[in-house]
Design a protein around this motif. Structure first.
Motif, PDB file in Angstrom:
ATOM      1  N   LEU A   1     -11.142 -53.603  30.577  1.00 48.82           N
ATOM      2  CA  LEU A   1     -12.127 -54.521  31.141  1.00 48.82           C
ATOM      3  C   LEU A   1     -11.730 -55.982  30.948  1.00 48.82           C
ATOM      4  N   ALA A   2     -10.798 -56.240  30.062  1.00 47.30           N
ATOM      5  CA  ALA A   2     -10.363 -57.620  29.811  1.00 47.30           C
ATOM      6  C   ALA A   2      -9.840 -58.250  31.095  1.00 47.30           C
ATOM      7  N   GLY A   3     -10.335 -59.432  31.396  1.00 47.00           N
ATOM      8  CA  GLY A   3      -9.868 -60.167  32.567  1.00 47.00           C
ATOM      9  C   GLY A   3     -10.524 -59.779  33.869  1.00 47.00           C
ATOM     10  N   THR A   4     -11.412 -58.777  33.841  1.00 46.41           N
ATOM     11  CA  THR A   4     -12.061 -58.332  35.076  1.00 46.41           C
ATOM     12  C   THR A   4     -13.345 -59.097  35.374  1.00 46.41           C
ATOM     13  N   GLY A   5     -13.909 -59.761  34.362  1.00 47.43           N
ATOM     14  CA  GLY A   5     -15.199 -60.419  34.526  1.00 47.43           C
ATOM     15  C   GLY A   5     -16.371 -59.456  34.427  1.00 47.43           C
ATOM     16  N   LEU A   6     -16.078 -58.183  34.162  1.00 50.38           N
ATOM     17  CA  LEU A   6     -17.119 -57.157  34.056  1.00 50.38           C
ATOM     18  C   LEU A   6     -17.511 -56.962  32.592  1.00 50.38           C
ATOM     19  N   THR A   7     -18.801 -56.889  32.329  1.00 54.84           N
ATOM     20  CA  THR A   7     -19.304 -56.763  30.965  1.00 54.84           C
ATOM     21  C   THR A   7     -19.435 -55.299  30.558  1.00 54.84           C
ATOM     22  N   PHE A   8     -19.674 -55.074  29.266  1.00 50.74           N
ATOM     23  CA  PHE A   8     -19.938 -53.727  28.763  1.00 50.74           C
ATOM     24  C   PHE A   8     -21.149 -53.782  27.849  1.00 50.74           C
ATOM     25  N   ASP A   9     -22.227 -53.080  28.254  1.00 58.13           N
ATOM     26  CA  ASP A   9     -23.443 -53.025  27.447  1.00 58.13           C
ATOM     27  C   ASP A   9     -23.304 -51.992  26.352  1.00 58.13           C
ATOM     28  N   LEU A  10     -23.737 -52.358  25.168  1.00 52.94           N
ATOM     29  CA  LEU A  10     -23.717 -51.483  24.008  1.00 52.94           C
ATOM     30  C   LEU A  10     -25.148 -51.099  23.659  1.00 52.94           C
ATOM     31  N   VAL A  11     -25.463 -49.819  23.684  1.00 52.59           N
ATOM     32  CA  VAL A  11     -26.769 -49.354  23.218  1.00 52.59           C
ATOM     33  C   VAL A  11     -26.514 -48.413  22.056  1.00 52.59           C
ATOM     34  N   VAL A  12     -26.798 -48.912  20.848  1.00 55.12           N
ATOM     35  CA  VAL A  12     -26.494 -48.188  19.615  1.00 55.12           C
ATOM     36  C   VAL A  12     -27.675 -48.305  18.655  1.00 55.12           C
ATOM     37  N   LEU A  13     -27.787 -47.338  17.754  1.00 61.88           N
ATOM     38  CA  LEU A  13     -28.788 -47.390  16.700  1.00 61.88           C
ATOM     39  C   LEU A  13     -28.285 -48.297  15.568  1.00 61.88           C
ATOM     40  N   PRO A  14     -29.185 -48.782  14.698  1.00 59.24           N
ATOM     41  CA  PRO A  14     -28.755 -49.705  13.646  1.00 59.24           C
ATOM     42  C   PRO A  14     -27.562 -49.224  12.821  1.00 59.24           C
ATOM     43  N   HIS A  15     -27.535 -47.931  12.460  1.00 57.30           N
ATOM     44  CA  HIS A  15     -26.417 -47.445  11.638  1.00 57.30           C
ATOM     45  C   HIS A  15     -25.118 -47.356  12.429  1.00 57.30           C
TER      46      HIS A  15
ATOM     47  N   ALA B   1     -16.602 -52.651  15.849  1.00 57.86           N
ATOM     48  CA  ALA B   1     -15.200 -52.221  15.971  1.00 57.86           C
ATOM     49  C   ALA B   1     -14.708 -52.378  17.401  1.00 57.86           C
ATOM     50  N   LEU B   2     -15.549 -52.033  18.378  1.00 54.61           N
ATOM     51  CA  LEU B   2     -15.153 -52.194  19.777  1.00 54.61           C
ATOM     52  C   LEU B   2     -14.983 -53.666  20.132  1.00 54.61           C
ATOM     53  N   ALA B   3     -15.904 -54.490  19.665  1.00 53.88           N
ATOM     54  CA  ALA B   3     -15.825 -55.922  19.963  1.00 53.88           C
ATOM     55  C   ALA B   3     -14.565 -56.542  19.363  1.00 53.88           C
ATOM     56  N   ASP B   4     -14.191 -56.091  18.172  1.00 58.80           N
ATOM     57  CA  ASP B   4     -12.979 -56.600  17.530  1.00 58.80           C
ATOM     58  C   ASP B   4     -11.721 -56.091  18.229  1.00 58.80           C
ATOM     59  N   LEU B   5     -11.794 -54.870  18.706  1.00 61.65           N
ATOM     60  CA  LEU B   5     -10.648 -54.253  19.381  1.00 61.65           C
ATOM     61  C   LEU B   5     -10.349 -54.934  20.711  1.00 61.65           C
ATOM     62  N   ALA B   6     -11.405 -55.400  21.385  1.00 61.82           N
ATOM     63  CA  ALA B   6     -11.258 -55.983  22.723  1.00 61.82           C
ATOM     64  C   ALA B   6     -11.893 -57.376  22.759  1.00 61.82           C
ATOM     65  N   PRO B   7     -11.275 -58.350  22.096  1.00 63.29           N
ATOM     66  CA  PRO B   7     -11.878 -59.684  21.997  1.00 63.29           C
ATOM     67  C   PRO B   7     -12.004 -60.412  23.324  1.00 63.29           C
ATOM     68  N   ASP B   8     -11.276 -59.953  24.349  1.00 62.50           N
ATOM     69  CA  ASP B   8     -11.352 -60.591  25.664  1.00 62.50           C
ATOM     70  C   ASP B   8     -12.332 -59.891  26.603  1.00 62.50           C
ATOM     71  N   VAL B   9     -13.073 -58.915  26.069  1.00 63.22           N
ATOM     72  CA  VAL B   9     -14.112 -58.224  26.844  1.00 63.22           C
ATOM     73  C   VAL B   9     -15.468 -58.762  26.424  1.00 63.22           C
ATOM     74  N   GLN B  10     -16.332 -59.038  27.388  1.00 64.96           N
ATOM     75  CA  GLN B  10     -17.682 -59.516  27.086  1.00 64.96           C
ATOM     76  C   GLN B  10     -18.616 -58.331  26.888  1.00 64.96           C
ATOM     77  N   PHE B  11     -19.183 -58.217  25.680  1.00 70.86           N
ATOM     78  CA  PHE B  11     -20.121 -57.154  25.350  1.00 70.86           C
ATOM     79  C   PHE B  11     -21.546 -57.695  25.318  1.00 70.86           C
ATOM     80  N   VAL B  12     -22.499 -56.821  25.611  1.00 81.00           N
ATOM     81  CA  VAL B  12     -23.919 -57.166  25.550  1.00 81.00           C
ATOM     82  C   VAL B  12     -24.614 -56.112  24.697  1.00 81.00           C
ATOM     83  N   LEU B  13     -25.242 -56.536  23.592  1.00 82.98           N
ATOM     84  CA  LEU B  13     -25.917 -55.604  22.688  1.00 82.98           C
ATOM     85  C   LEU B  13     -27.365 -55.430  23.133  1.00 82.98           C
ATOM     86  N   ASP B  14     -27.692 -54.238  23.605  1.00 76.54           N
ATOM     87  CA  ASP B  14     -29.016 -53.974  24.170  1.00 76.54           C
ATOM     88  C   ASP B  14     -30.108 -53.877  23.104  1.00 76.54           C
TER      89      ASP B  14
END
Length: 278
Positions: free
Chosen positions: A131-145, A152-165
Motif C-alpha cells: 500500500l506504500a505510495g498508493t495513497g490508499l489507507t488501511f483501517d485497523l479494527v482491533v481490541l485493546p489487547h 507492529a503493522l504501523a512500524d513495519l510499513a511506515p509509509d502506509v497511512q493507517f486509521v485506528l477505528d
C-alpha cells in the motif's frame, strides 16, 4: 458540517453477510436513503462507506454496489473503504484492480474477531507494505489487547497511512481503561496512524450511558493523537445499538464543547478531506 468516515450499508438482496445471523438487532437492510434522512438532519455533508465484512466472494460486488449508489441523485457517498484479504496470494492483483477505481479510498480487513496470528503472517505483512505510495489507507479494527499487533503493522510499513477505528475499541461498558490507555498512547506515537472517533456508543451500556461515560475514552484518544490526526465516524447502523445516529452526533458535540471552532472543524471534516483528498 460533519464528514462521516464510517458508514455501513446493508442490502441482503444484493450481498451476503454471514455474521449478521449472530446479531439480530442488525440483521435487516440499512439503506442509504434511511441513513441520509438522519444524516442531513444531523449536519452530515458526506460519507465514506466502510466495508461490512461481506462474504469473501462478494467483496468486489460490495464496492461496485456502493459506487452505483454514489452515482444516484443526492447521494452522500464520496468513496469507499473496501474489504480485502491481505493474507491471500491474490491480494496483489486485487490491489491493482482497486487502484484503477478512484472511488476506492482505502481498505480494511476486520481483525478484532480473527486470531492474532493473522496479521503476523509473512504474506499478510508483505501485502500491507504494497500500500506504500498508493495513497490508499488501511483501517485497523482491533481490541485493546491487540493494539500492539496494530503497532507492529504501523512500524513495519511506515509509509502506509493507517486509521485506528473506534478509539481502539475500549471496554466502556466494563469501565476498562488498562491496558487500553497505555496502548493508545503508544500507537499514537506513530505518525502514520490516525485515530478515528467512532462507534464508542455501541461499547457503552445502551440504557444508561451518558456523555460523561464516553468522555474519558474520547478525550484520551484526542489527547494522544492531537487535533491534526483525528477523524470522525458514525459507525451507522452499529451505533443504533447505543442510541442511534442523532444521539451519537449530539454526544460528539457535547464532548467537543471545550474545543475551539478550528479544533472541531479539524476532527469533524477538515482532517478527513485532507487525508483522503476529498
Amino acid at each position: 458540517m460533519i464528514f462521516d468516515t464510517h458508514l455501513h450499508l446493508i442490502d441482503q438482496s444484493v450481498l451476503r453477510y454471514p455474521w449478521l445471523s449472530g446479531v439480530p438487532a442488525l440483521n435487516r437492510d440499512f439503506s442509504h436513503d434511511e441513513y441520509a434522512v438522519q444524516a442531513r438532519r444531523a449536519g452530515i455533508e458526506g460519507a465514506l462507506h466502510m466495508e461490512v465484512d461481506v462474504d469473501p466472494a462478494d467483496i468486489e460486488a460490495e464496492t461496485g454496489h456502493v459506487k452505483a449508489l454514489s452515482q444516484q441523485r443526492a447521494s452522500l457517498l464520496r468513496g469507499a473503504i473496501a474489504s480485502c484479504r491481505p493474507e491471500e496470494p491474490g491480494f496483489a492483483a486485487y490491489l491493482e484492480r482497486q487502484r484503477a477505481n478512484p472511488f476506492v479510498k482505502g481498505f480494511r480487513r476486520v481483525l478484532h474477531v480473527m486470531p492474532d496470528e493473522l496479521s503476523e503472517a509473512a504474506l499478510f505483512r508483505e501485502n500491507i507494505m504494497r500500500l506504500a505510495g498508493t495513497g490508499l489507507t488501511f483501517d485497523l479494527v482491533v481490541l485493546p489487547h491487540q493494539i500492539p499487533k496494530a503497532i507492529a503493522l504501523a512500524d513495519l510499513a511506515p509509509d502506509v497511512q493507517f486509521v485506528l477505528d473506534h478509539c481502539g475499541v475500549p471496554d466502556i461498558k466494563g469501565s476498562g481503561e488498562h491496558p487500553w490507555r497505555e496502548h493508545m498512547a503508544e500507537i499514537a506515537r506513530r505518525p502514520n496512524v490516525v485515530g478515528k472517533i467512532s462507534g464508542v456508543v455501541a461499547y457503552a451500556a445502551a440504557g444508561s450511558w451518558t456523555v460523561e461515560t464516553l468522555r474519558p475514552y474520547v478525550e484520551h484518544t484526542i489527547k494522544c493523537f492531537g487535533w491534526d490526526r483525528v477523524v470522525w465516524g458514525s459507525d451507522w447502523p452499529v451505533c443504533t445499538l447505543g442510541g442511534g445516529l442523532a444521539t451519537w452526533v449530539a454526544a460528539t458535540h457535547a464532548l467537543l464543547g471545550g474545543a475551539s471552532a478550528e479544533e472541531r472543524q479539524k476532527l469533524l471534516s477538515a482532517n478527513t478531506k485532507r487525508l483522503w483528498s476529498l
